[in-house]
Design a protein around this motif. Structure first.
Motif, short mmCIF file in Angstrom:
data_model
loop_
_atom_site.label_atom_id
_atom_site.label_comp_id
_atom_site.label_asym_id
_atom_site.label_seq_id
_atom_site.Cartn_x
_atom_site.Cartn_y
_atom_site.Cartn_z
N LYS A 127 6.14 9.09 10.06
CA LYS A 127 5.88 10.63 9.55
C LYS A 127 5.87 10.39 8.05
O LYS A 127 6.88 9.73 7.46
N ILE A 128 5.37 11.16 7.46
CA ILE A 128 5.30 11.25 5.87
C ILE A 128 5.08 12.49 5.44
O ILE A 128 4.16 13.27 6.10
N HIS A 129 5.89 13.27 4.67
CA HIS A 129 5.94 14.53 4.10
C HIS A 129 6.08 14.77 2.51
O HIS A 129 6.86 13.78 1.90
N VAL A 149 0.81 -1.04 -0.02
CA VAL A 149 -0.13 -0.05 -0.05
C VAL A 149 0.63 1.10 0.11
O VAL A 149 0.67 2.12 -0.96
N LEU A 150 1.92 1.23 0.81
CA LEU A 150 2.74 2.56 1.07
C LEU A 150 3.61 2.73 -0.35
O LEU A 150 3.47 3.79 -0.75
N PHE A 151 4.37 1.69 -0.79
CA PHE A 151 5.25 2.20 -1.87
C PHE A 151 4.72 1.89 -3.04
O PHE A 151 5.28 2.56 -4.18
N ALA A 152 3.77 1.07 -3.36
CA ALA A 152 2.73 0.84 -4.52
C ALA A 152 2.25 2.31 -5.06
O ALA A 152 2.39 2.67 -6.07
N ASN A 153 1.42 2.78 -3.88
CA ASN A 153 1.09 4.13 -4.43
C ASN A 153 2.08 5.18 -4.60
O ASN A 153 1.98 6.10 -5.61
N ALA A 154 3.16 5.06 -3.87
CA ALA A 154 4.19 6.12 -4.10
C ALA A 154 4.66 6.06 -5.43
O ALA A 154 4.92 7.30 -6.11
N ILE A 155 5.21 4.88 -5.81
CA ILE A 155 5.92 4.60 -6.99
C ILE A 155 4.76 4.88 -8.33
O ILE A 155 5.51 5.49 -9.22
N GLU A 156 3.77 4.30 -8.16
CA GLU A 156 2.99 4.58 -9.20
C GLU A 156 2.60 5.85 -9.32
O GLU A 156 2.25 6.48 -10.55
N ASN A 157 2.24 6.52 -8.46
CA ASN A 157 1.97 8.26 -8.32
C ASN A 157 3.04 9.00 -9.22
O ASN A 157 2.87 9.81 -10.04
N ARG A 189 -4.42 8.65 1.01
CA ARG A 189 -5.17 8.54 2.60
C ARG A 189 -4.52 7.20 3.21
O ARG A 189 -4.13 7.16 4.37
N ASN A 190 -4.44 6.09 2.50
CA ASN A 190 -4.02 4.89 2.75
C ASN A 190 -2.50 4.77 3.28
O ASN A 190 -1.85 4.22 4.07
N MET A 191 -1.79 5.70 2.36
CA MET A 191 -0.31 5.67 2.79
C MET A 191 -0.22 6.20 3.93
O MET A 191 0.79 6.00 4.73
N LYS A 192 -1.00 7.74 4.24
CA LYS A 192 -0.69 8.30 5.59
C LYS A 192 -1.07 7.11 6.61
O LYS A 192 -0.73 7.23 7.82
N SER A 193 -2.11 6.52 6.39
CA SER A 193 -2.73 5.63 7.61
C SER A 193 -1.76 4.60 7.93
O SER A 193 -1.46 4.00 9.05
N VAL A 194 -0.84 3.81 6.77
CA VAL A 194 -0.05 2.85 7.05
C VAL A 194 1.22 3.34 7.94
O VAL A 194 1.86 2.89 8.85
N VAL A 195 1.70 4.58 7.50
CA VAL A 195 2.62 5.28 8.56
C VAL A 195 2.39 5.69 9.56
O VAL A 195 3.29 5.45 10.63
N GLU A 196 0.95 6.02 9.90
CA GLU A 196 0.57 6.43 11.12
C GLU A 196 0.52 5.15 12.09
O GLU A 196 0.73 5.19 13.33
N GLU A 245 8.79 11.83 1.70
CA GLU A 245 9.72 11.60 2.66
C GLU A 245 9.09 10.83 3.76
O GLU A 245 8.15 11.24 4.26
N ILE A 246 9.61 9.43 3.73
CA ILE A 246 8.99 8.47 4.65
C ILE A 246 9.69 8.22 5.81
O ILE A 246 10.75 7.71 5.51
#
Length: 415
Positions: free
Chosen positions: A399-401, A327-335, A387-394, A412-413
């Motif tokens: 933190k995610i910026h 969820v975290l890295f797939a969304n970041a890389i695909e974006n 939203r799910n990226m932020k939820s995973v980090v939380e 930044e994760i």
């Protein structure tokens, strides 16, 4: 008889507006459907002549009209008829409750019913016009709705209808104070029912969307893994072939050197370098992240203006579940990939991974346009990805910026 005319004409229009105009059901193309109106032409005189209770006759008309006039499965048409019955009754009682408090309202029952029915039909007409471009979306949602979801929605609408009925009953002039108190008590119970129903329904809708998103991510991961393994097999074969012919490549370069053909040497080395680069296997220390990065590189390798750089690797004891990593890295890389495909000019992607003890620091950067941060806010409000990226980090107390500087968008994760 005039009361029957008012009911049969306006009430039928209401059901048509709700089922066709809002729920998006299609009308049958055959002319046989118009035979259904014989039910009214023959049934109304029969009910009047025998002094039968019209409630059953009127209720049956809703289901007969829906079944005969619209094209869908029997189950969905039955559900649409039930839902329409309660929402129309709810609005009718609401309109009546407001109308009787108007000082200039008519004391004639037939005129009163006609005005209330016309107001109700007008409201449905306005809603139909307002939702005319959403009919297909609403129809798809209604068609895909599970039995549990429909029951929850039906109970919610039923509670609203009962509450409106209690309000209507409490406004009658010829009832005692005791009955009025009972009506108010009924309103409180129905209000509690409706609020609870709203909470349950929203929870079920959210849970369904979340499950659909998780299923989508699982399917995406499965697809990316298959592609990744296929790429690894192909690249290994290409590397073996390159190693097999390595002496021949050196011999050709040596020949160009003897001839002092600098241009040919540069071109040959460039071709070899490109071949090595295309068959390079990305390794971040995590198979899931490898899958998505490799898929992005393969999709962008034909673009000569695309460059990438991967630094560092994940620790072998990464304390994140596969689902959260996906969820975290797939969304970041695909974006990042979607952004790179949408821009012109030089395109750069970089991923830097650092770790210290149990902490992980990941920086993902890509070339982007100036509205990159605005797009992130838009996605966060309308889509599950950010939203799910932020939820995973939380969930990992991290933190995610998101930042944008010098044409570079950076995530930044810190986990």
């Amino acid at each position: 008889m005039s009361e029957w005319v008012v009911w049969s004409s306006i009430e039928t229009v209401k059901y048509f507006l709700v089922i066709y105009g809002i729920l998006g059901f299609q009308v049958k193309k055959t002319r046989i459907k118009y035979i259904v109106f014989l039910y009214l032409l023959l049934g109304i005189p029969l009910v009047n002549y025998n002094h039968w209770d019209p409630i059953f006759f009127k209720t049956a008309w809703i289901f007969i009209f829906t079944e005969s006039f619209f094209d869908n499965t029997i189950n969905k048409k039955f559900c649409a008829a039930m839902l329409s019955y309660f929402v129309i009754d709810f609005l009718d009682m609401l309109v009546w409750s407001v109308y009787i408090n108007v000082p200039m309202s008519s004391s004639n029952i037939i005129v009163e019913k006609l005005i209330c029915n016309l107001i109700g039909a007008s409201v449905w007409f306005v809603l139909t016009c307002f939702l005319r471009y959403k009919r297909r979306i609403i129809n798809k949602i209604f068609s895909d709705m599970s039995a549990k979801m429909f029951i929850a929605l039906l109970m919610l609408v039923f509670g609203m209808a009962i509450m409106a009925a209690c309000v209507q009953f409490g406004l009658l002039d010829d009832i005692s104070d005791r009955l009025r108190k009972i009506a108010m008590f009924g309103e409180m119970i129905c209000l509690f029912w409706v609020v609870t129903g709203c909470i349950v329904f929203v929870y079920m809708v959210y849970s369904k969307k979340q499950m659909e998103y998780e299923k989508k991510m699982d399917m995406l991961l499965y697809d990316r893994k298959n592609r990744y393994y296929e790429q690894i097999i192909r690249k290994n074969e290409n590397i073996k072939a390159f190693h097999h012919d390595l002496q021949k490549h050196i011999r050709i370069i040596n020949t160009f050197c003897e001839k002092q053909d600098i241009t040919s040497i540069q071109n040959y080395i460039y071709d070899i370098t490109k071949c090595i680069q295309n068959n390079k296997i990305v390794d971040t220390g995590n198979e899931i992240v490898n899958c998505f990065i490799d898929y992005m590189i393969e999709g962008m390798k034909e673009d000569l203006q695309f460059h990438y750089e991967i630094k560092g690797c994940f620790p072998p004891d990464l304390k994140m579940t596969d689902k959260d990593i996906c969820v975290l890295f797939a969304n970041a890389i695909e974006n990042a990939q979607n952004t790179l495909k949408s821009i012109q000019g030089e395109k750069y992607f970089a991923m830097e991974i650092k770790h210290y003890r149990e902490k992980i620091f990941v920086t993902i950067s890509n070339t982007a346009q100036e509205d990159a941060l605005a797009q992130v806010n838009k996605k966060e409000s309308g889509h599950y990805g950010i939203r799910n990226m932020k939820s995973v980090v939380e969930n990992y107390n991290g933190k995610i910026h998101f930042t944008y500087k010098d044409k570079m968008f950076t995530v930044e994760i810190d986990i």
